[in-house]
Design an enzyme around this catalytic site. Structure first.
Site, PDB file in Angstrom:
ATOM      1  N   HIS A 127       0.921  -1.167   0.106  1.00  0.00           N
ATOM      2  CA  HIS A 127       0.167  -0.004   0.137  1.00  0.00           C
ATOM      3  C   HIS A 127       0.771   1.339  -0.026  1.00  0.00           C
ATOM      4  O   HIS A 127       1.849   1.286   0.696  1.00  0.00           O
ATOM      5  CB  HIS A 127      -1.065   0.061   1.241  1.00  0.00           C
ATOM      6  CG  HIS A 127      -2.203  -0.886   1.216  1.00  0.00           C
ATOM      7  ND1 HIS A 127      -3.118  -0.671   2.005  1.00  0.00           N
ATOM      8  CD2 HIS A 127      -2.185  -1.851   0.183  1.00  0.00           C
ATOM      9  CE1 HIS A 127      -4.160  -1.899   1.534  1.00  0.00           C
ATOM     10  NE2 HIS A 127      -3.323  -2.462   0.726  1.00  0.00           N
ATOM     11  N   TYR A 143      -9.021   4.907   8.581  1.00  0.00           N
ATOM     12  CA  TYR A 143      -8.957   5.314  10.107  1.00  0.00           C
ATOM     13  C   TYR A 143     -10.176   6.322  10.110  1.00  0.00           C
ATOM     14  O   TYR A 143     -10.097   7.489   9.800  1.00  0.00           O
ATOM     15  CB  TYR A 143      -7.633   6.007  10.881  1.00  0.00           C
ATOM     16  CG  TYR A 143      -6.715   4.757  10.850  1.00  0.00           C
ATOM     17  CD1 TYR A 143      -6.459   4.373  12.075  1.00  0.00           C
ATOM     18  CD2 TYR A 143      -5.590   4.645   9.776  1.00  0.00           C
ATOM     19  CE1 TYR A 143      -5.188   3.339  12.225  1.00  0.00           C
ATOM     20  CE2 TYR A 143      -4.656   3.872  10.010  1.00  0.00           C
ATOM     21  CZ  TYR A 143      -4.486   3.502  11.225  1.00  0.00           C
ATOM     22  OH  TYR A 143      -3.448   2.318  11.363  1.00  0.00           O
ATOM     23  N   PRO A 158      -2.958  -0.278  19.320  1.00  0.00           N
ATOM     24  CA  PRO A 158      -3.139  -0.728  17.984  1.00  0.00           C
ATOM     25  C   PRO A 158      -3.070   0.298  16.995  1.00  0.00           C
ATOM     26  O   PRO A 158      -2.713   0.057  15.685  1.00  0.00           O
ATOM     27  CB  PRO A 158      -3.905  -2.005  18.015  1.00  0.00           C
ATOM     28  CG  PRO A 158      -5.049  -1.587  18.822  1.00  0.00           C
ATOM     29  CD  PRO A 158      -4.162  -0.944  20.023  1.00  0.00           C
ATOM     30  N   LYS A 174       2.048  -0.431  15.449  1.00  0.00           N
ATOM     31  CA  LYS A 174       3.755  -0.540  15.515  1.00  0.00           C
ATOM     32  C   LYS A 174       3.992  -1.785  16.368  1.00  0.00           C
ATOM     33  O   LYS A 174       5.140  -2.180  16.295  1.00  0.00           O
ATOM     34  CB  LYS A 174       4.052   0.623  16.301  1.00  0.00           C
ATOM     35  CG  LYS A 174       3.769   2.025  15.703  1.00  0.00           C
ATOM     36  CD  LYS A 174       4.877   2.161  14.674  1.00  0.00           C
ATOM     37  CE  LYS A 174       4.351   3.229  13.585  1.00  0.00           C
ATOM     38  NZ  LYS A 174       4.935   2.743  12.193  1.00  0.00           N
ATOM     39  N   TYR A 193       4.637   6.503  10.327  1.00  0.00           N
ATOM     40  CA  TYR A 193       3.524   5.283   9.865  1.00  0.00           C
ATOM     41  C   TYR A 193       4.372   4.513   9.262  1.00  0.00           C
ATOM     42  O   TYR A 193       4.451   3.032   9.455  1.00  0.00           O
ATOM     43  CB  TYR A 193       2.279   5.766   9.094  1.00  0.00           C
ATOM     44  CG  TYR A 193       1.169   4.773   9.049  1.00  0.00           C
ATOM     45  CD1 TYR A 193       0.061   4.788  10.105  1.00  0.00           C
ATOM     46  CD2 TYR A 193       1.307   3.549   8.272  1.00  0.00           C
ATOM     47  CE1 TYR A 193      -0.812   3.852  10.224  1.00  0.00           C
ATOM     48  CE2 TYR A 193       0.390   2.712   8.341  1.00  0.00           C
ATOM     49  CZ  TYR A 193      -0.744   2.884   9.114  1.00  0.00           C
ATOM     50  OH  TYR A 193      -1.726   1.901   9.290  1.00  0.00           O
TER      51      TYR A 193
HETATM   52  C1  PHB Z   1      -5.167  -4.326  10.916  1.00  0.00           C
HETATM   53  O1  PHB Z   1      -5.008  -4.765   9.704  1.00  0.00           O
HETATM   54  O2  PHB Z   1      -5.421  -5.481  11.698  1.00  0.00           O
HETATM   55  C2  PHB Z   1      -4.847  -3.250  11.623  1.00  0.00           C
HETATM   56  C3  PHB Z   1      -4.514  -2.183  10.696  1.00  0.00           C
HETATM   57  C4  PHB Z   1      -4.080  -1.074  11.283  1.00  0.00           C
HETATM   58  C5  PHB Z   1      -4.007  -0.749  12.568  1.00  0.00           C
HETATM   59  C6  PHB Z   1      -4.270  -1.911  13.330  1.00  0.00           C
HETATM   60  C7  PHB Z   1      -4.711  -2.927  12.885  1.00  0.00           C
HETATM   61  O3  PHB Z   1      -3.594   0.385  13.121  1.00  0.00           O
END
Ligand code: PHB
Ligand code: APR
Length: 394
Positions: free
Chosen positions: A75, A204, A296, A300, A388
């Site tokens: 990505h 997000y 989460p 990280k 990120y």
């Molecule tokens: C996930 O794909 O499980 C995932 C993606 C981004 C995050 C946390 C979990 O910040």
């Protein structure tokens, strides 16, 4: 009791312990992994799935990247949503071409276990009563019960890679360590659904009902999360309620929404930040969640575990090859620079996107102002992007 010997005893077969075993193997150093769970359990445990560029590069260098390169999704951006509108953060454009790879942590774990066993490596799955001894001497040992017998592993170094509920961190004398922590007043309810992702990238979302996240595990599997109360149980979240909340929080005003599909898995994760300092004592070195936990938001956790393992593996290689202990002595300080950067980043993302108890109009306006700034200012977007994809120098 059976007495055995290895160079490095590794406790825990998660990303930290397995990566360490591979880095050591690349330098010709022997190790044995002692894991409490059985292999099937470890390989099925669902966790996050975003790999930083540095994590991908290391796995490739170790010859562990073949399936990740075939099946992982590369990505170049992520999306932030608020006020019903989506804003893309162009990660690659902002970071000189760096990318993230979507590949589940348990897939990484499966690849690392298979390769370790193929190299003739030892992993004692299903080990009970693991205990650490003589960690301040040059003859530390680990005792454990395995296959009905008591085993004692003599070694030069113990690597505590047994996650946030392991025994290694408790072997650090309380007077010699400091713990820094934050609990967040909410949890994440996550589902895995058998439906193609509704968008090709991670989203997000900030919403008045609370945070939501759209992610994926492959072309046919979507991973979704909603912020929930820390007291919620799975019983309070039947599938219909999960989908209604996901639709409410993730839909945009242009008519886009999430596609529903059969729910394959559902679980609740608490959010916390924890750091133990230092990450070492005598011949015991902690790596990954055993030493630090991040919420989460920002994905990280696994990347930090892999980064610790690389630093520890390289430091051990210098020590064995040249008797040079500098890398080992600096291990904790080196790792903690990256750890605290990730702690700040994941705390910041969490604070910007979630609804807190007592959330009022002031807090709402601060969050929205911050979100708008991150999406409109190249400087602010670059800061998010470089954190990120993973900062190389911290
Ligand atoms: C996930 O794909 O499980 C995932 C993606 C981004 C995050 C946390 C979990 O910040
Ligand atoms: N003895 C032996 N093994 C143990 C013990 C014990 N007493 N306690 C725990 N373990 C094992 C666990 O079963 C697990 O397989 O240690 C392993 C630790 O692995 P992880 O929890 O995956 O931790 P780590 O390798 O540091 O990776 C961090 O995992 O929790 C996620 O979000 C976190 O993505 C991050 C990553």
């Amino acid at each position: 009791m059976t007495a055995e010997r290895t160079q490095v005893a590794i406790i825990g077969a998660g990303p930290a312990g397995l990566t360490l075993a591979h880095v050591l193997h690349a330098h010709g150093i022997e190790s044995v992994i002692i894991e409490r769970r059985d292999r099937a359990y470890v390989e099925r445990r669902l966790r996050a799935g975003v790999l930083e560029q540095g994590t991908v590069d290391l796995l490739r260098t170790l010859g562990l990247g073949a399936r990740m390169d075939r099946e992982g999704l590369v990505h170049h951006g992520i999306n932030l949503q608020f006020g019903g509108e989506r804003h893309r953060i162009a990660l690659s454009e902002l970071t000189g071409g760096r990318v993230i790879t979507i590949y589940g942590q348990h897939e990484v774990v499966k690849d690392l276990i298979a390769a370790r066993l193929a190299h003739g490596g030892q992993i004692a799955f299903g080990a009970d009563d693991v205990s650490l001894h003589n960690i301040t001497s040059d003859r530390p040992r680990v005792q454990f019960r395995h296959d009905g017998r008591l085993r004692e592993l003599h070694c030069d170094v113990i690597a505590g890679c047994d996650g946030s509920h392991g025994v290694s961190r408790d072997a650090m004398p309380p007077g010699e360590r400091q713990i820094f922590e934050r609990a967040y007043p909410f949890s994440w309810l996550g589902i895995l659904a058998a439906v193609p992702p509704s968008l090709g990238e991670v989203v997000y979302a900030h919403h008045e009902h609370g945070f939501a996240l759209h992610s994926m595990r492959g072309p046919q599997i979507t991973r979704l999360y909603v912020q929930c109360s820390p007291d919620d149980t799975l019983d309070s979240w039947p599938d219909e309620r999960v989908w209604l909340e996901l639709e409410a929080r993730l839909s945009t005003t242009d008519g886009w929404t999430v596609q529903r599909g059969p729910v394959l898995e559902k679980s609740i994760t608490t959010l916390r930040s924890v750091v133990m300092e230092p990450m070492q004592h005598g011949q015991l070195f902690l790596a990954g969640d055993a030493a630090h936990v991040v919420p989460p938001t920002g994905a990280k956790g696994m990347n930090l575990a892999v980064a610790d393992a690389r630093v520890l593996g390289e430091a051990l290689a210098c020590w064995y090859r040249r008797g040079d202990r500098n890398g080992l002595d600096d291990y904790s300080a080196t790792c903690l620079r990256r750890v605290w950067r990730a702690e700040h980043f994941s705390w910041w993302m969490t604070s910007m996107l979630h609804r807190f108890p007592g959330h009022d109009a002031f807090q709402e306006r601060l969050q929205l102002s911050q979100l708008r700034y991150v999406c409109r200012s190249t400087a602010a977007a670059t800061s998010l992007a470089e954190n990120y994809v993973g900062l190389e120098h911290v």
